[in-house]
Design an enzyme around this catalytic site. Structure first.
Site, PDB file in Angstrom:
ATOM      1  N   SER A 144      -7.133 -10.586   5.626  1.00  0.00           N
ATOM      2  CA  SER A 144      -6.472 -11.899   5.659  1.00  0.00           C
ATOM      3  C   SER A 144      -7.460 -12.879   6.271  1.00  0.00           C
ATOM      4  O   SER A 144      -8.382 -12.472   6.997  1.00  0.00           O
ATOM      5  CB  SER A 144      -5.227 -11.814   6.545  1.00  0.00           C
ATOM      6  OG  SER A 144      -4.807 -13.110   6.929  1.00  0.00           O
ATOM      7  N   TYR A 157      -0.276  -8.909  13.988  1.00  0.00           N
ATOM      8  CA  TYR A 157      -0.878  -9.067  12.659  1.00  0.00           C
ATOM      9  C   TYR A 157      -2.364  -9.449  12.803  1.00  0.00           C
ATOM     10  O   TYR A 157      -3.241  -8.842  12.171  1.00  0.00           O
ATOM     11  CB  TYR A 157      -0.113 -10.153  11.896  1.00  0.00           C
ATOM     12  CG  TYR A 157      -0.546 -10.375  10.463  1.00  0.00           C
ATOM     13  CD1 TYR A 157      -0.252  -9.441   9.469  1.00  0.00           C
ATOM     14  CD2 TYR A 157      -1.239 -11.528  10.089  1.00  0.00           C
ATOM     15  CE1 TYR A 157      -0.631  -9.655   8.152  1.00  0.00           C
ATOM     16  CE2 TYR A 157      -1.613 -11.753   8.776  1.00  0.00           C
ATOM     17  CZ  TYR A 157      -1.305 -10.816   7.804  1.00  0.00           C
ATOM     18  OH  TYR A 157      -1.672 -11.032   6.500  1.00  0.00           O
TER      19      TYR A 157
HETATM   20  C1  BGC Z   1      -0.253 -14.432   5.866  1.00  0.00           C
HETATM   21  C2  BGC Z   1       0.599 -15.588   5.389  1.00  0.00           C
HETATM   22  C3  BGC Z   1      -0.012 -16.901   5.830  1.00  0.00           C
HETATM   23  C4  BGC Z   1      -1.460 -16.986   5.429  1.00  0.00           C
HETATM   24  C5  BGC Z   1      -2.149 -18.251   5.889  1.00  0.00           C
HETATM   25  C6  BGC Z   1      -1.679 -14.639   5.459  1.00  0.00           C
HETATM   26  O1  BGC Z   1      -2.435 -13.601   5.986  1.00  0.00           O
HETATM   27  O2  BGC Z   1       0.237 -13.234   5.316  1.00  0.00           O
HETATM   28  O3  BGC Z   1       1.888 -15.451   5.913  1.00  0.00           O
HETATM   29  O4  BGC Z   1       0.691 -17.989   5.254  1.00  0.00           O
HETATM   30  O5  BGC Z   1      -2.147 -15.873   5.957  1.00  0.00           O
HETATM   31  O6  BGC Z   1      -1.937 -18.485   7.250  1.00  0.00           O
END
Ligand code: BGC
Length: 256
Positions: A144, A157
């Site tokens: 991410s 996360y």
């Molecule tokens: C998350 C999303 C978020 C995006 C940008 C991703 O890793 O799962 O929920 O909107 O990042 O912040």
């Protein structure tokens, strides 16, 4: 172009969203696919049919990525399905929106066990198969933008994705002698079920879009294109990297 002719790919968490798009894209380019989710439902059935319509084989294996035993038997059964495994897309992931001071041990464990621990041991099982069978395996991890930038209220996360950044660099180095490549894809704001609460909140969504230079959300297909590139031989000299798919979000800065 059939970049994945005679290749078999396992895509975890592929009932929906980015995982489903990755499975379809790899199949469209010639791969046979092992789909995975906790439960086979109509979305999985539909994907199997779509992949078969592309002339490829597809099977859905139920497994909970947060459980090490479940993930290692998933990899073992995936290998059994078509006799080998060449590509592992570690896509399954979860996120929870909580103030840091309210995160429970169960919240923390769910996120870390899915995004990091399950991925770790699934990759280990895949790598053992590749080394034993001299397969030039490819691992693509769904990271991410939050392996790099902060995301307040999503502390576990962010911790899981930050760890994934280092895990990928470490594995890329350790596994290069075996011809196994490991890379991350870092999606930004993609319209998928993982962020449906955000997508349904007009005010939050407007703020987010304002932060994205391209002023729009990405699609699962935008991410799948990069996953396919990294899984293919076009990326044969790429390992230990993270590819951002974020419309410019990560390094966005402007003076008003
Ligand atoms: C998350 C999303 C978020 C995006 C940008 C991703 O890793 O799962 O929920 O909107 O990042 O912040």
């Amino acid at each position: 172009m059939e970049r994945f002719k005679n290749k078999v790919a396992l895509v975890t968490g592929s009932s929906q969203g980015i995982g489903a798009a990755c499975a379809l894209r790899l199949a469209a380019e010639g791969a046979d696919i092992i789909l995975n989710g906790r439960k086979l439902d109509e979305r999985g059935e539909k994907l199997i049919a779509e992949i078969k319509a592309l002339g490829r084989r597809a099977v859905f294996l139920e497994a909970d990525i947060s459980q090490v035993e479940s993930v290692t038997s998933l990899v073992a059964n995936a290998i059994k399905a078509y006799g080998k495994l060449d590509i592992l897309v570690n896509n399954a992931g979860v996120e929870k929106n909580h103030n840091f001071w309210e995160v429970t041990e169960a919240d923390f464990d769910l996120v870390m066990d899915t995004n990091l621990k399950g991925l770790f041991f699934g990759t280990q099982a895949f790598v053992k198969h590749c080394i034993a069978n001299k397969i030039a395996g490819v691992v693509v991890n769904m990271s991410s933008v939050h392996e790099e930038i902060v995301f307040p209220h999503f502390a576990p996360y962010c911790a899981s994705k930050g760890a994934l950044k280092m895990l990928t660099r470490n594995l890329a180095t350790e596994l290069a002698p075996f011809n196994i490549r490991v890379n991350n894809v870092a999606p930004g704001a993609i319209a998928t079920p993982i962020n449906k609460s955000l997508l349904n909140d007009k005010e939050k969504l407007a703020k987010l879009l304002d932060n994205i230079p391209m002023k729009k959300l990405g699609t699962p297909e935008d991410v799948a294109g990069i996953v396919a590139f990294l899984a293919s031989d076009d990326a044969r000299y790429v390992t230990g990297s993270t590819y951002f798919v974020d419309g410019g979000l990560t390094y966005h800065y402007e003076e008003q």
